[in-house]
Each structure stands twice: as structure tokens, then as C-alpha cells.
Write an enzyme that holds these catalytic residues in place. Sequence first.
Site, mmCIF file in Angstrom:
data_model
loop_
_atom_site.group_PDB
_atom_site.id
_atom_site.type_symbol
_atom_site.label_atom_id
_atom_site.label_comp_id
_atom_site.label_asym_id
_atom_site.label_seq_id
_atom_site.Cartn_x
_atom_site.Cartn_y
_atom_site.Cartn_z
ATOM 1 N N LYS A 36 -12.225 -0.535 -1.000
ATOM 2 C CA LYS A 36 -11.267 0.242 -1.912
ATOM 3 C C LYS A 36 -12.051 0.245 -3.400
ATOM 4 O O LYS A 36 -12.639 1.006 -3.525
ATOM 5 C CB LYS A 36 -9.760 -0.319 -1.961
ATOM 6 N N SER A 87 0.847 -1.173 -0.064
ATOM 7 C CA SER A 87 -0.104 -0.121 0.054
ATOM 8 C C SER A 87 0.720 1.154 -0.085
ATOM 9 O O SER A 87 0.484 2.413 -0.354
ATOM 10 C CB SER A 87 -0.873 -0.038 1.096
ATOM 11 N N HIS A 132 -5.123 -4.005 -1.859
ATOM 12 C CA HIS A 132 -4.896 -3.084 -3.018
ATOM 13 C C HIS A 132 -4.498 -3.774 -4.515
ATOM 14 O O HIS A 132 -4.353 -2.948 -5.292
ATOM 15 C CB HIS A 132 -3.574 -2.131 -2.676
#
Length: 387
Positions: A236, A178, A206
Amino acid sequence: MYEFFKEQLDAKEQNHNLRTLKEYCPIDAVRVKRDDKEYLMMASNNYLGLTFDSRVIEGALKGAQQYGTGSGGSRLVSGTFPLFTDLENELAKFKNTEKALVFNTGYMANVGTISAIADKHTIIFSDALNHASIIDGCRLSRGAVKAYSHCDVDELKYLLKQVDRNARKLIVTDGVFSMDGDIAPLDKLYELSRDYNALLMVDDAHATGTIGNGHGTAAYFNLEKEIDIQLGTLSKSLGSVGGYIAANSTIIDYLVNTSRSFIFSTALSPADIGAALAALHILETDASVLGRLQENVNYMADQLTSMGIDATNETPIFPILIGRNEDTLAVSDYLYEAGIIGTAIRPPTVPIGESRIRLTVTAAHNKKQIDFVCQSLHNAMKQLNLL
């Protein structure tokens, strides 16, 4: 009574390391407002820009209208409403695994999974730059943790050789890191896990929606059916909130019975699940969203590189390494004055001396906005003699 806490806060302030909360009012997927001024958000993990997508909002509304605003209890006590079953079935298909299990956050998924599958008899091999939730899960497990240097496969192999082949072992890594934006060498980690009889877990928080045609790190390396445990988030790229584990049925059933963060948490709301289902459907069926993201990643990497700023086009995360806390804050402040939110990332999130501006681009940004960000960053670094 409070002198200790005040001293600690004062020390953080002196080291340019004190954090404060700032209130922003979202306008759309990439713009926010504060004190009547508009800012361009470049610090979000909303990679596919789906938080304001009408299809995702409709999914949230339908969930709330059909099942109410809250779940009312933990799933083992109050039951599981059909949206949960639908989402977990879709996630299992998406990750090419037998089953999936939804948690309230990605943090809770990591902590709850690692502390359940590992115990004091387990040896855990963890990348030195793994996310805090992985680190905390390792600590709670009470297993013996052996950290290997970031993405250093040779060091990991050396550490694996030192332990009993028959000992319980877990290798755990982020898929996309990240704070650095690089990709773990999952193919090599997989080979080591099989050679040394270890479980392999990858955190795709991610990576989902960004690499592997959106399916994550295992798909990126063509290992979808080979990785023992895949973790992801709904908060996300999928524009909702929550986390999940995808694995074989034995591991998922074991987590249902042993993972404390799952067992003792009130379930997510129907709106959260409805939004995540809609976003997952978009990711699987609307190739234009992924296409826009990759186009923006390539464009931003090219722009930064042309200005003498190190950048790659592997992922939407662009770590602009500055070094000192005060210099990093100065760059962040310059961007803020220009109307750009580029957060200063400082220790303990990153190592001392490696403070940075972490910029993220999304599918919802346009080239004019990207040009403005890159030029503003270049101006800030040039003004502070950081280029």
C-alpha cells in the site's frame, strides 16, 4: 455440473452485487487508461503515491539485476538472500521491535500469524469490522472467536470478564479500518490486554504511511514498544507487494517454525524487496511525502464537508455511505462516466444496507483533481437525491 455456480452468479446479478474485472493501464500514480480514455484513480491504496517514484523503481531494478527475477524457493528450503535480511532489519527498526518477518501478502501474514499463535485452546476477541484476512485467520486457528461491536471497548471489557484470566487470549484489531477510515482505540485496547492478560495484535495495513508520522497505529498512540504484534503490508503506502509481522524475537522465531503461509510459500522476488526497501527509506527520510498526503487529506475533507457530504481528516480513506446497492452503483457509474474511478463497495465487504463509495486520496493527487472529484461526487448524489 455447473448449474449451482450459474444460479449463484445470477442471484448476485439480480441483487446488484455481481463483480467483474476491469482492465486498466496505469499512466502514473493517480491516472489510468482504458479504451483510450483517461481516468483519475480514487480507489487505490497507494497512499504515498510511490508506485511510479523513480527511487522505488530503481530499487526494484537493482534487486532484479543483483539477485535475478525470482527467489527460486521458500526461504527455509532455498535460503534467504541479503535483501530480505536488510528489509526485515529495517522494518524492525521502523516499528521499534526486536525482529520482523516478511510474508508474500498482508493476507498471508494475517492468516499465517493468527492460525499459528492461536489454537483450539485460545479465545480470540476480534473487532466486528476487522478485515477478511483477520476473520479467516481466526477461523483457521480453530480458536473460540468472540466478536465485539466496532471499537466498543466497554463490550470488549465485558467479554474479557467472562473468561478465565489464565486462558490463552488474543485481542486483534485493524489499526485503520479499510472500509470506514476510522482509527481503532488502541490505547484502550492495550490497557485491557494488560488488565486481562491477553496478547494484542494490530493490523497496520492502512495505518503504515498514513498515521503516527507514517509509523502506524502504535506510534500514533505512543505505544510502539508495548504492542505484542504489529502487522503491515509492503503493497500500500510502500508501493511494492508483500506483508510483514513485527514483534519480539520469540514470536518471530515461533512464526518461522509454525506459520504455514510462510513456510510453504516461495519467497517474494528480489525486485519486490528492493522496491519495498527504497520506499521504506523514503518514508523515513523524506518528510515532504507525508506532508503532501496530510495536506491532501485535509483539503479533501474540507471540500466534501463544505458540500454537505460527511467526511473527516483522520485518514486518506473517505467512505461515502449510500445505502442501497443500486444507488451505490449509480453513483459509481456517474463518476466513471466523468472519468473517475470510485468503486462501489457492497456486501459482503460491508454490511447489507451500508453500501458505499470508498474514495482514497494520495500524496500524488493535486488540488485540481481533488476539486473535480468532490464536485463530481456532489453532482451525482444531488442528481440521485442522496444528499
